[in-house]
Design a protein around this motif. Structure first.
Motif, mmCIF file in Angstrom:
data_model
loop_
_atom_site.group_PDB
_atom_site.id
_atom_site.type_symbol
_atom_site.label_atom_id
_atom_site.label_comp_id
_atom_site.label_asym_id
_atom_site.label_seq_id
_atom_site.Cartn_x
_atom_site.Cartn_y
_atom_site.Cartn_z
ATOM 1 N N ASP A 63 0.845 -1.222 0.000
ATOM 2 C CA ASP A 63 0.000 0.000 0.000
ATOM 3 C C ASP A 63 0.871 1.259 0.000
ATOM 4 O OD1 ASP A 63 -2.193 -1.616 0.028
ATOM 5 O OD2 ASP A 63 -2.610 -1.404 2.184
ATOM 6 N N ILE A 64 1.963 1.215 0.787
ATOM 7 C CA ILE A 64 2.836 2.389 0.863
ATOM 8 C C ILE A 64 3.490 2.644 -0.496
ATOM 9 C CG2 ILE A 64 4.921 3.309 1.932
ATOM 10 C CD1 ILE A 64 4.182 1.690 4.444
ATOM 11 N N ARG A 65 4.021 1.588 -1.112
ATOM 12 C CA ARG A 65 4.666 1.757 -2.423
ATOM 13 C C ARG A 65 3.666 2.319 -3.446
ATOM 14 N NH1 ARG A 65 6.689 -3.518 -1.027
ATOM 15 N NH2 ARG A 65 8.912 -3.428 -0.481
ATOM 16 N N ASN A 66 2.467 1.734 -3.440
ATOM 17 C CA ASN A 66 1.449 2.208 -4.395
ATOM 18 C C ASN A 66 1.097 3.669 -4.165
ATOM 19 O OD1 ASN A 66 1.370 -0.321 -5.566
ATOM 20 N ND2 ASN A 66 -0.354 -1.033 -4.313
ATOM 21 N N ALA A 67 0.998 4.047 -2.886
ATOM 22 C CA ALA A 67 0.636 5.433 -2.576
ATOM 23 C C ALA A 67 1.694 6.405 -3.094
ATOM 24 C CB ALA A 67 0.446 5.589 -1.074
ATOM 25 N N LEU A 68 2.983 6.112 -2.842
ATOM 26 C CA LEU A 68 4.032 7.031 -3.278
ATOM 27 C C LEU A 68 4.134 7.072 -4.796
ATOM 28 C CD1 LEU A 68 6.217 8.988 -2.541
ATOM 29 C CD2 LEU A 68 7.796 7.069 -2.229
ATOM 30 N N ASN A 69 3.964 5.912 -5.460
ATOM 31 C CA ASN A 69 4.000 5.899 -6.923
ATOM 32 C C ASN A 69 2.866 6.730 -7.504
ATOM 33 O OD1 ASN A 69 6.305 4.333 -7.321
ATOM 34 N ND2 ASN A 69 5.168 2.411 -7.003
ATOM 35 N N LEU A 70 1.691 6.632 -6.885
ATOM 36 C CA LEU A 70 0.571 7.450 -7.361
ATOM 37 C C LEU A 70 0.860 8.942 -7.195
ATOM 38 C CD1 LEU A 70 -2.511 5.427 -6.005
ATOM 39 C CD2 LEU A 70 -1.863 5.765 -8.394
ATOM 40 N N LEU A 71 1.497 9.270 -6.062
ATOM 41 C CA LEU A 71 1.747 10.690 -5.799
ATOM 42 C C LEU A 71 2.754 11.287 -6.793
ATOM 43 C CD1 LEU A 71 1.328 13.181 -4.060
ATOM 44 C CD2 LEU A 71 3.108 12.325 -2.518
ATOM 45 N N HIS A 72 3.884 10.603 -7.031
ATOM 46 C CA HIS A 72 4.888 11.215 -7.896
ATOM 47 C C HIS A 72 4.447 11.212 -9.363
ATOM 48 C CE1 HIS A 72 7.028 8.266 -10.460
ATOM 49 N NE2 HIS A 72 6.708 7.362 -9.550
ATOM 50 N N LEU A 73 3.396 10.417 -9.688
ATOM 51 C CA LEU A 73 2.859 10.434 -11.046
ATOM 52 C C LEU A 73 1.672 11.391 -11.191
ATOM 53 C CD1 LEU A 73 2.960 6.593 -11.910
ATOM 54 C CD2 LEU A 73 4.499 8.389 -12.738
ATOM 55 N N ASP A 74 1.308 12.043 -10.079
ATOM 56 C CA ASP A 74 0.148 12.938 -10.132
ATOM 57 C C ASP A 74 0.419 14.082 -11.117
ATOM 58 O OD1 ASP A 74 -1.378 15.477 -8.998
ATOM 59 O OD2 ASP A 74 -2.475 13.670 -8.377
ATOM 60 N N HIS A 75 -0.484 14.281 -12.057
ATOM 61 C CA HIS A 75 -0.302 15.278 -13.126
ATOM 62 C C HIS A 75 -0.221 16.688 -12.549
ATOM 63 C CE1 HIS A 75 -0.536 17.035 -17.092
ATOM 64 N NE2 HIS A 75 -1.581 17.787 -16.713
ATOM 65 N N SER A 76 -1.077 16.991 -11.611
ATOM 66 C CA SER A 76 -1.095 18.346 -11.035
ATOM 67 C C SER A 76 0.202 18.638 -10.309
ATOM 68 C CB SER A 76 -2.278 18.477 -10.062
ATOM 69 O OG SER A 76 -3.497 18.286 -10.752
ATOM 70 N N LEU A 77 0.728 17.601 -9.590
ATOM 71 C CA LEU A 77 1.969 17.803 -8.861
ATOM 72 C C LEU A 77 3.125 18.019 -9.833
ATOM 73 C CD1 LEU A 77 3.419 17.834 -6.121
ATOM 74 C CD2 LEU A 77 3.731 15.360 -6.331
ATOM 75 N N ASN A 78 3.141 17.258 -10.908
ATOM 76 C CA ASN A 78 4.217 17.399 -11.884
ATOM 77 C C ASN A 78 4.191 18.789 -12.535
ATOM 78 O OD1 ASN A 78 5.891 14.756 -12.713
ATOM 79 N ND2 ASN A 78 3.898 14.152 -11.871
ATOM 80 N N ILE A 79 2.997 19.346 -12.746
ATOM 81 C CA ILE A 79 2.894 20.694 -13.312
ATOM 82 C C ILE A 79 3.328 21.727 -12.291
ATOM 83 C CG2 ILE A 79 1.268 22.429 -14.137
ATOM 84 C CD1 ILE A 79 -0.318 20.181 -15.465
ATOM 85 N N ALA A 80 2.872 21.540 -11.019
ATOM 86 C CA ALA A 80 3.182 22.535 -9.981
ATOM 87 C C ALA A 80 4.672 22.601 -9.705
ATOM 88 C CB ALA A 80 2.402 22.186 -8.713
ATOM 89 N N VAL A 181 9.211 6.620 3.429
ATOM 90 C CA VAL A 181 9.424 6.099 2.097
ATOM 91 C C VAL A 181 9.604 7.294 1.160
ATOM 92 C CG1 VAL A 181 6.941 5.895 1.725
ATOM 93 C CG2 VAL A 181 8.503 4.633 0.255
ATOM 94 N N ALA A 182 10.635 7.242 0.321
ATOM 95 C CA ALA A 182 11.007 8.415 -0.474
ATOM 96 C C ALA A 182 11.221 8.030 -1.927
ATOM 97 C CB ALA A 182 12.269 9.057 0.098
ATOM 98 N N PHE A 183 11.009 9.038 -2.804
ATOM 99 C CA PHE A 183 11.247 8.883 -4.237
ATOM 100 C C PHE A 183 12.150 10.024 -4.696
ATOM 101 C CE2 PHE A 183 10.288 9.635 -8.695
ATOM 102 C CZ PHE A 183 10.384 8.348 -9.218
ATOM 103 N N HIS A 184 13.221 9.657 -5.381
ATOM 104 C CA HIS A 184 14.181 10.653 -5.868
ATOM 105 C C HIS A 184 13.608 11.296 -7.142
ATOM 106 C CE1 HIS A 184 18.661 11.536 -6.979
ATOM 107 N NE2 HIS A 184 17.899 12.632 -6.974
ATOM 108 N N THR A 185 13.193 12.595 -7.030
ATOM 109 C CA THR A 185 12.584 13.281 -8.169
ATOM 110 C C THR A 185 13.659 13.912 -9.037
ATOM 111 O OG1 THR A 185 12.369 15.331 -6.904
ATOM 112 C CG2 THR A 185 10.536 13.765 -6.803
#
Length: 623
Positions: A63-80, A181-185
């Motif tokens: 669940d944690i992995r899925n949540a973070l993957n969803l967040l970093h792929l969020d279109h609005s976040l990528n635009i912001a 849990v972190a993702f390198h952007t």
């Protein structure tokens, strides 16, 4: 007598040894088997507990992995946070807020730039979100998780060690187990170089894990440095975060830690903590950041199980030992009584020997005949007939002795009467009694001579292997006279249906042995105690062949037993002392010696019939 006492002493010694060892062997076997069952049950409990725990952890991590993957792929976040333009931190905060309310157990969502500075942070507490103000944002460049996350190349996710949440420089109470849990952007996405971090509250997961139990088995968890995250004793937990380095698996149970770092412990192994099975689980996809899951059955419980099983084994041994003691006492009393009876029998035999001196000549003839038979080749079958003839001889010999004793008494009376005056009537009475007594003695002695001659003829036939002419009926009569005593005791009648004119030229002794074995086989196996029955021996002469049937109306033979009935050592009466050779001898004598054929038919509950087909004239067999 000495041999008998030695035998009895050896028997008692063997009985003592059996009574002592048998309960110990049975109890030992039961103890070993029961412990093996308990061990197997415990290992099954360990496996079930570890399987359930791993399933919970993997589901939570998924669940944690899925949540973070969803967040970093969020279109609005990528635009912001598009690095091609100035970051729109307000829009990013809104995305974080919406995301924080939709994901359970989330504590914090933030994005740090490549210098470690928090650019956007949303705190979630009690289902409420708080956007951190610019003055509340902190630089985390010196925190281990930021440096490690920046080294992790996407799409891999970074997981921090599981530790306790810290608020304002102190461990938050009640304890909140937390994982970051972190993702390198900025590597595979349009966002600037930095780290997207989720702080995830594992309190509910650990409560669920701590509630897992399988009977007496509990779940414990240690991190890859040996610190307890979930332990058999609650004060051992979180030793790293609470500055308690002594509560560490490495130092508390080095042997267990050595096994854990090598591989999983498939079967429950004994350590200071108790019986332990383990599984290793990795938080990160590359196999790093291990945690060790341990299913522990406390040593006290294992010892209690051993003591309980040992006590039960002792009870079993005692239950078996008590009847053994009773059996020994019973056997000792029995042997003592048997010794008394044997002594009494010896005394009775001595008195009987002394009382029968007058019939010594006949008894010596009988003994000589028995000695000759002992030396004969077929002694085993004649032994039974010796007892029968001896029984037959006792009656006429005893009657003759009584008549002679009466004559001696009458003679003594006559002598006394002569001294005192003998009358004519006294003399007449003596003469009449003397005549009757002598006739009775003569009749019984003649009967004894006839029995001896008949048995002697039977013995000579048995010891002679020459081919001679004989009457079949005479051979059968001699045999049945010798064996009828035993048959009568079993209420079995032996009926002969043999024409007197059948004459054979063969080996009468061998044929007599064949008939005797068939009769004794019927007596041994065909009839129940006290049930009346009959054995019929029938013979017919047909074209140079003599057909003989020996049939009984007894219990019959089991059909599955008939195909091997003539094989050696095959018997249904092994417990009665039978060797299983009687019918095997019958087959060999009929086929090899008499050159005939033999077969059997039987039906359960209706009886058994043996069919013999023998040549009337038999050539002398070659040596």
């Amino acid at each position: 007598m000495a041999s008998r006492r030695y035998h009895n002493r050896s028997y008692l010694q063997l009985l003592y040894l059996t009574v002592l060892l048998l309960p110990l062997l049975v109890a030992g076997f039961w103890y070993k088997t029961k412990l093996a069952d308990i061990q197997s049950d415990m290992e099954r409990d360990h496996h079930n507990l570890l399987t359930s725990a791993i399933a919970l952890i993997n589901r939570e991590l998924g669940d944690i992995r899925n949540a973070l993957n969803l967040l970093h792929l969020d279109h609005s976040l990528n635009i912001a946070l598009d690095r091609q333009q100035a970051p729109q931190l307000g829009i990013a905060a809104d995305v974080f807020t919406r995301f924080g309310l939709s994901i359970r157990n989330l504590q914090q969502v933030r994005w740090l730039d490549e210098s470690g500075m928090e650019m956007v942070r949303v705190d979630i507490k009690n289902q409420k979100t708080v956007i951190a103000q610019p003055w509340q944002l902190q630089n985390k460049a010196n925190r281990y998780y930021f440096a490690d996350a920046m080294k992790t190349m996407p799409p891999a996710l970074y997981f921090s060690p599981i530790d306790l949440n810290v608020e304002h420089g102190a461990v938050e109470r009640p304890f909140k187990p937390t994982v970051r849990v972190a993702f390198h952007t900025g590597i595979i996405d349009p966002m600037p170089n930095g780290v997207l971090i989720l702080n995830y509250d594992l309190t509910k997961l650990f409560k669920h894990l701590s509630s897992l139990k399988q009977h007496q088995t509990q779940l414990s968890i240690a991190d890859d440095n040996g610190y307890w995250l979930l332990s058999p004793q609650s004060d051992w937990q979180w030793g790293r975060d609470l500055n308690h380095p002594q509560y560490n698996l490495k130092t508390q149970t080095p042997a267990l830690w050595q096994e854990l770092t090598k591989d999983k412990t498939d079967n429950a192994m004994a350590f200071k903590l108790g019986s332990v099975s383990s599984e290793r689980s990795s938080l990160m996809a590359d196999g790093s950041r291990d945690i060790f899951l341990l299913a522990i059955t406390p040593a006290a419980q294992t010892q209690a199980n051993r003591q309980r099983v040992l006590w039960e084994a002792g009870v079993i041994a005692l239950v078996l030992f008590i009847p053994g003691i009773w059996l020994i006492r019973h056997e000792r009393n029995y042997l003592h009584s048997l010794k008394g009876l044997n002594d009494q029998l010896d005394r009775d035999n001595q008195r009987l020997f002394e009382a029968q001196q007058q019939a010594q000549t006949l008894l010596e003839q009988q003994q000589v005949l028995q000695d000759d038979l002992v030396e004969a080749r077929k002694l085993s079958s004649l032994g039974m007939m010796v007892a029968g003839v001896a029984h037959e001889l006792n009656t006429p010999i005893g009657s003759a002795m009584m008549a002679i004793s009466k004559q001696q008494s009458d003679l003594d009376t006559l002598k006394a009467q002569i001294s005192g005056g003998l009358t004519r009537s006294d003399l007449d009475s003596f003469l009449v009694n003397a005549e009757q007594g002598l006739a009775l003695a003569e009749q019984n002695l003649a009967r004894s001579v006839t029995l001896v001659q008949r048995f002697k003829r039977l013995a000579i036939d048995r010891s002679n292997e020459d081919v001679v002419a004989f009457k079949l009926l005479q051979v059968a009569n001699d045999l049945t006279d010798a064996i009828k005593i035993r048959a009568a005791k079993q209420h079995v009648a032996i009926v002969l249906d043999i024409p007197p004119e059948i004459e054979m030229r063969s080996q009468p002794g061998t044929l007599s042995q064949v008939l005797q074995n068939l009769i004794t086989n019927a007596l041994d196996h065909g009839f129940d105690t006290n049930n009346k029955g009959s054995i019929n021996i029938k013979a017919r002469l047909e074209k140079g062949w003599v057909s003989i049937t020996v049939s009984d109306n007894g219990k019959g033979i089991e059909p599955s037993f008939i195909p091997q009935i003539f094989d050696p050592f095959v018997t249904t009466g092994r417990g009665k002392g039978n060797s299983g050779l009687g019918l095997h001898f019958v087959y060999n004598w009929v086929v090899s010696v008499l050159r005939g054929k033999v077969k059997v038919q039987s039906r359960l509950g209706q009886g058994t019939t043996f069919f013999l087909q023998l040549p009337q004239n038999l050539e002398t067999p070659a040596l």
